[in-house]
Write a protein that holds these residues in place. Structure first.
Motif, PDB file in Angstrom:
ATOM      1  N   ARG A 133       0.830  -1.207   0.000  1.00  0.00           N
ATOM      2  CA  ARG A 133       0.000   0.000   0.000  1.00  0.00           C
ATOM      3  C   ARG A 133       0.868   1.263   0.000  1.00  0.00           C
ATOM      4  NH1 ARG A 133      -5.306   1.323   3.793  1.00  0.00           N
ATOM      5  NH2 ARG A 133      -5.778   3.332   2.823  1.00  0.00           N
ATOM      6  N   PHE A 134       1.917   1.280   0.830  1.00  0.00           N
ATOM      7  CA  PHE A 134       2.844   2.423   0.831  1.00  0.00           C
ATOM      8  C   PHE A 134       3.468   2.607  -0.555  1.00  0.00           C
ATOM      9  CE2 PHE A 134       2.805   2.006   5.485  1.00  0.00           C
ATOM     10  CZ  PHE A 134       2.873   3.337   5.880  1.00  0.00           C
ATOM     11  N   ILE A 135       3.875   1.494  -1.166  1.00  0.00           N
ATOM     12  CA  ILE A 135       4.530   1.545  -2.473  1.00  0.00           C
ATOM     13  C   ILE A 135       3.566   2.046  -3.547  1.00  0.00           C
ATOM     14  CG2 ILE A 135       5.530   0.096  -4.293  1.00  0.00           C
ATOM     15  CD1 ILE A 135       6.622  -1.655  -1.894  1.00  0.00           C
ATOM     16  N   ASP A 136       2.327   1.502  -3.534  1.00  0.00           N
ATOM     17  CA  ASP A 136       1.340   1.901  -4.536  1.00  0.00           C
ATOM     18  C   ASP A 136       0.969   3.376  -4.417  1.00  0.00           C
ATOM     19  OD1 ASP A 136       1.354  -0.628  -5.552  1.00  0.00           O
ATOM     20  OD2 ASP A 136      -0.565  -1.242  -4.670  1.00  0.00           O
ATOM     21  N   GLU A 137       1.094   3.938  -3.223  1.00  0.00           N
ATOM     22  CA  GLU A 137       0.809   5.357  -3.030  1.00  0.00           C
ATOM     23  C   GLU A 137       2.015   6.234  -3.352  1.00  0.00           C
ATOM     24  OE1 GLU A 137      -0.881   6.012   0.821  1.00  0.00           O
ATOM     25  OE2 GLU A 137      -2.750   4.949   0.333  1.00  0.00           O
ATOM     26  N   GLY A 138       3.092   5.610  -3.832  1.00  0.00           N
ATOM     27  CA  GLY A 138       4.246   6.373  -4.274  1.00  0.00           C
ATOM     28  C   GLY A 138       5.200   6.808  -3.198  1.00  0.00           C
ATOM     29  N   ARG A 139       5.074   6.288  -1.989  1.00  0.00           N
ATOM     30  CA  ARG A 139       5.891   6.766  -0.876  1.00  0.00           C
ATOM     31  C   ARG A 139       7.360   6.394  -1.015  1.00  0.00           C
ATOM     32  NH1 ARG A 139       2.658   8.023   3.464  1.00  0.00           N
ATOM     33  NH2 ARG A 139       4.495   9.118   4.276  1.00  0.00           N
ATOM     34  N   ILE A 266      14.538  -6.123   1.365  1.00  0.00           N
ATOM     35  CA  ILE A 266      14.937  -4.724   1.479  1.00  0.00           C
ATOM     36  C   ILE A 266      14.689  -4.083   0.124  1.00  0.00           C
ATOM     37  CG2 ILE A 266      16.848  -3.110   1.794  1.00  0.00           C
ATOM     38  CD1 ILE A 266      18.112  -5.175   3.677  1.00  0.00           C
ATOM     39  N   LEU A 267      13.936  -2.985   0.112  1.00  0.00           N
ATOM     40  CA  LEU A 267      13.638  -2.271  -1.121  1.00  0.00           C
ATOM     41  C   LEU A 267      14.261  -0.883  -1.070  1.00  0.00           C
ATOM     42  CD1 LEU A 267       9.831  -3.122  -1.469  1.00  0.00           C
ATOM     43  CD2 LEU A 267      11.744  -4.265  -2.601  1.00  0.00           C
ATOM     44  N   LEU A 268      14.973  -0.508  -2.126  1.00  0.00           N
ATOM     45  CA  LEU A 268      15.589   0.805  -2.216  1.00  0.00           C
ATOM     46  C   LEU A 268      14.879   1.611  -3.299  1.00  0.00           C
ATOM     47  CD1 LEU A 268      19.377  -0.223  -2.160  1.00  0.00           C
ATOM     48  CD2 LEU A 268      17.819   0.143  -0.225  1.00  0.00           C
ATOM     49  N   GLY A 269      14.287   2.738  -2.904  1.00  0.00           N
ATOM     50  CA  GLY A 269      13.603   3.617  -3.838  1.00  0.00           C
ATOM     51  C   GLY A 269      14.208   5.004  -3.827  1.00  0.00           C
ATOM     52  N   ASP A 270      13.897   5.821  -4.834  1.00  0.00           N
ATOM     53  CA  ASP A 270      14.502   7.153  -4.891  1.00  0.00           C
ATOM     54  C   ASP A 270      13.828   8.153  -3.959  1.00  0.00           C
ATOM     55  OD1 ASP A 270      12.146   7.618  -6.280  1.00  0.00           O
ATOM     56  OD2 ASP A 270      13.112   7.995  -8.211  1.00  0.00           O
ATOM     57  N   LYS A 271      12.704   7.762  -3.346  1.00  0.00           N
ATOM     58  CA  LYS A 271      12.062   8.614  -2.345  1.00  0.00           C
ATOM     59  C   LYS A 271      12.077   7.990  -0.946  1.00  0.00           C
ATOM     60  CE  LYS A 271       8.779  10.962  -5.423  1.00  0.00           C
ATOM     61  NZ  LYS A 271       7.334  11.221  -5.687  1.00  0.00           N
ATOM     62  N   GLY A 272      12.301   6.720  -0.868  1.00  0.00           N
ATOM     63  CA  GLY A 272      12.308   6.037   0.413  1.00  0.00           C
ATOM     64  C   GLY A 272      12.679   4.580   0.240  1.00  0.00           C
ATOM     65  N   GLY A 273      12.770   3.882   1.354  1.00  0.00           N
ATOM     66  CA  GLY A 273      13.086   2.467   1.318  1.00  0.00           C
ATOM     67  C   GLY A 273      12.335   1.748   2.417  1.00  0.00           C
ATOM     68  N   CYS A 274      12.388   0.420   2.391  1.00  0.00           N
ATOM     69  CA  CYS A 274      11.710  -0.322   3.455  1.00  0.00           C
ATOM     70  C   CYS A 274      12.338  -1.692   3.646  1.00  0.00           C
ATOM     71  CB  CYS A 274      10.215  -0.451   3.194  1.00  0.00           C
ATOM     72  SG  CYS A 274       9.757  -1.605   1.891  1.00  0.00           S
ATOM     73  N   TYR A 275      12.078  -2.255   4.818  1.00  0.00           N
ATOM     74  CA  TYR A 275      12.482  -3.615   5.161  1.00  0.00           C
ATOM     75  C   TYR A 275      11.219  -4.377   5.519  1.00  0.00           C
ATOM     76  CZ  TYR A 275      14.133  -7.530   7.996  1.00  0.00           C
ATOM     77  OH  TYR A 275      14.338  -8.787   8.520  1.00  0.00           O
ATOM     78  N   GLU A 288      11.494  10.683   3.394  1.00  0.00           N
ATOM     79  CA  GLU A 288      11.623  12.100   3.728  1.00  0.00           C
ATOM     80  C   GLU A 288      10.258  12.703   3.954  1.00  0.00           C
ATOM     81  OE1 GLU A 288      13.042  16.189   1.522  1.00  0.00           O
ATOM     82  OE2 GLU A 288      14.207  14.360   1.142  1.00  0.00           O
ATOM     83  N   GLU A 289      10.091  13.391   5.082  1.00  0.00           N
ATOM     84  CA  GLU A 289       8.842  14.079   5.418  1.00  0.00           C
ATOM     85  C   GLU A 289       9.195  15.468   5.947  1.00  0.00           C
ATOM     86  OE1 GLU A 289       5.840  12.979   4.960  1.00  0.00           O
ATOM     87  OE2 GLU A 289       6.079  10.819   4.648  1.00  0.00           O
ATOM     88  N   CYS A 290       8.638  16.508   5.327  1.00  0.00           N
ATOM     89  CA  CYS A 290       8.842  17.891   5.799  1.00  0.00           C
ATOM     90  C   CYS A 290      10.328  18.219   5.943  1.00  0.00           C
ATOM     91  CB  CYS A 290       8.107  18.121   7.125  1.00  0.00           C
ATOM     92  SG  CYS A 290       6.334  17.827   7.029  1.00  0.00           S
ATOM     93  N   ILE A 296       9.629   5.016   9.961  1.00  0.00           N
ATOM     94  CA  ILE A 296       8.229   4.701  10.220  1.00  0.00           C
ATOM     95  C   ILE A 296       8.102   3.207  10.479  1.00  0.00           C
ATOM     96  CG2 ILE A 296       5.887   4.673   9.254  1.00  0.00           C
ATOM     97  CD1 ILE A 296       6.715   7.036   7.484  1.00  0.00           C
ATOM     98  N   THR A 297       7.473   2.871  11.604  1.00  0.00           N
ATOM     99  CA  THR A 297       7.184   1.478  11.930  1.00  0.00           C
ATOM    100  C   THR A 297       5.672   1.360  12.145  1.00  0.00           C
ATOM    101  OG1 THR A 297       9.326   1.256  13.020  1.00  0.00           O
ATOM    102  CG2 THR A 297       7.698  -0.469  13.458  1.00  0.00           C
TER     103      THR A 297
END
Length: 353
Positions: A133-139, A266-275, A288-290, A296-297
């Motif tokens: 869901r985070f990925i599909d929303e472009g985060r 582990i996913l590496l994206g140009d706006k964020g990443g996740c485990y 990145e936020e603000c 974020i957990t």
């Protein structure tokens, strides 16, 4: 109408699925296994479940669908027979032994119009669902690299049995464990088309089998008179059309301390990443936020992925809607596995067919 399900294969994975059939809104109507004692034992736990020792006997009944939980070399044969008998099919991973067998199954799916859902259960764990869901929303932005690992400290399954016999399994941890995290990493990354793959496979613990010391053994105990002719470790790199790369590690007997076995995606994206770790329930994101980098957990709901995937299958059967994961997804994952094995044998990068 309650869907009547037949389970073909009363081993460990068949038992696991059977535990969740009722919660998914279906009825376990039949169990089939060539070992009648094993079939009887499983069927006895469920009211009025008929017992069969031959697949064709079960397929002649009025079950609406079947769940295939058999050794890999039987997937194509049984799935094709079930589809031609007018049954919808839930097919455990991997789809088959190779892409040619996958294509044979796909052809019958198309000609019969039946439903076939792949058993990629890792997609249904809460961390996987939330990450998607985070990925599909472009985060995370554009995902450009993924690391996928599934390793056991000392966990070769069914040593000497079908898991370690290439003619029945198709391979070792790459097709047993790697298929899970490969599919999940590919799915979360948007499922681009694979183009090239490079791999190295190792077999270090199969000879002599009696010298292998293990901490646990799925599908055990060992059969020392049996066969071990598959890899016990595999590492690979897959390249995709959109420049995504996935690094894959699948190991049955990793001689490292258990607290260092950090499996998952582990996913590496140009706006964020996740485990993402479906086994431990972990999902951690960095983005990145603000104008700040934040960790974020998410708090994840209690879910049962084994129920979730069967609920989806039941809905697809009832509504005649194509299933997800689809047989086409199964075929793509199999094409990557085939390429990784070919690469290891050729000792070079190969094209994914």
């Amino acid at each position: 109408m309650t869907i009547r399900l037949g389970i073909i294969g009363a081993g460990g994975i068949g038992e696991l699925h059977a535990e969740h059939v009722e919660q998914a809104g279906m009825r376990l109507a039949a169990v089939c296994d060539m070992d009648k004692k094993r079939a009887d034992k499983l069927a006895a736990k469920y009211d009025d479940a008929a017992v069969f020792t031959a697949v064709d006997g079960l397929l002649k009944t009025d079950v609406d669908a079947v769940l295939v939980a058999l050794p890999n070399h039987l997937h194509r044969e049984v799935a094709v027979a079930a589809l031609r008998a007018g049954k919808d099919v839930f097919l455990e991973k991997p789809m088959a032994m190779n892409t040619a067998e996958c294509d044979a199954v796909l052809e019958v799916v198309k000609t019969t119009g039946r439903i076939l859902q792949m058993g990629f259960v890792c997609r249904w764990f809460a961390p996987s669902v939330a990450a998607k869901r985070f990925i599909d929303e472009g985060r995370l932005g554009q995902i450009y690299h993924a690391k996928a690992a599934f390793r056991r400290r000392r966990g070769i399954p069914g040593l000497g049995g079908w898991f370690t016999t290439k003619a029945k399994s198709g391979g070792g941890p790459l097709i047993d464990l790697g298929v899970h995290v490969l599919d999940l990493a590919w799915y979360l990354s948007g499922m681009p088309k694979p183009v090239r793959a490079s791999a190295a496979c190792y077999s270090e613990f199969g000879s002599p089998m009696e010298l292998y010391t293990y901490t646990d053994m799925w599908a055990g105990p060992p059969r020392l008179e049996g066969t071990f002719d598959v890899e016990d470790a595999a590492v690979g790199l897959i390249r995709f059309e959109n420049n995504l790369t996935i690094e894959l590690n699948a190991i049955w007997a990793a001689n490292i301390p258990p607290d260092t076995l950090k499996d998952g995606i582990i996913l590496l994206g140009d706006k964020g990443g996740c485990y993402v770790n479906h086994m431990t329930g972990e999902l951690r994101l960095v983005m990145e936020e603000c104008e700040h980098v934040v960790d974020i957990t998410p708090e994840l709901p209690e879910t049962t992925p084994w129920v979730a995937q069967l609920m989806h299958f039941a809905e697809c059967v009832a509504t005649r809607t194509p299933a997800d994961p689809s047989p086409e997804h199964g075929r793509t994952v199999q094409s990557i596995l085939d390429a990784l094995y070919r690469s290891s044998e050729a000792k070079r990068e190969v094209e994914v067919a």
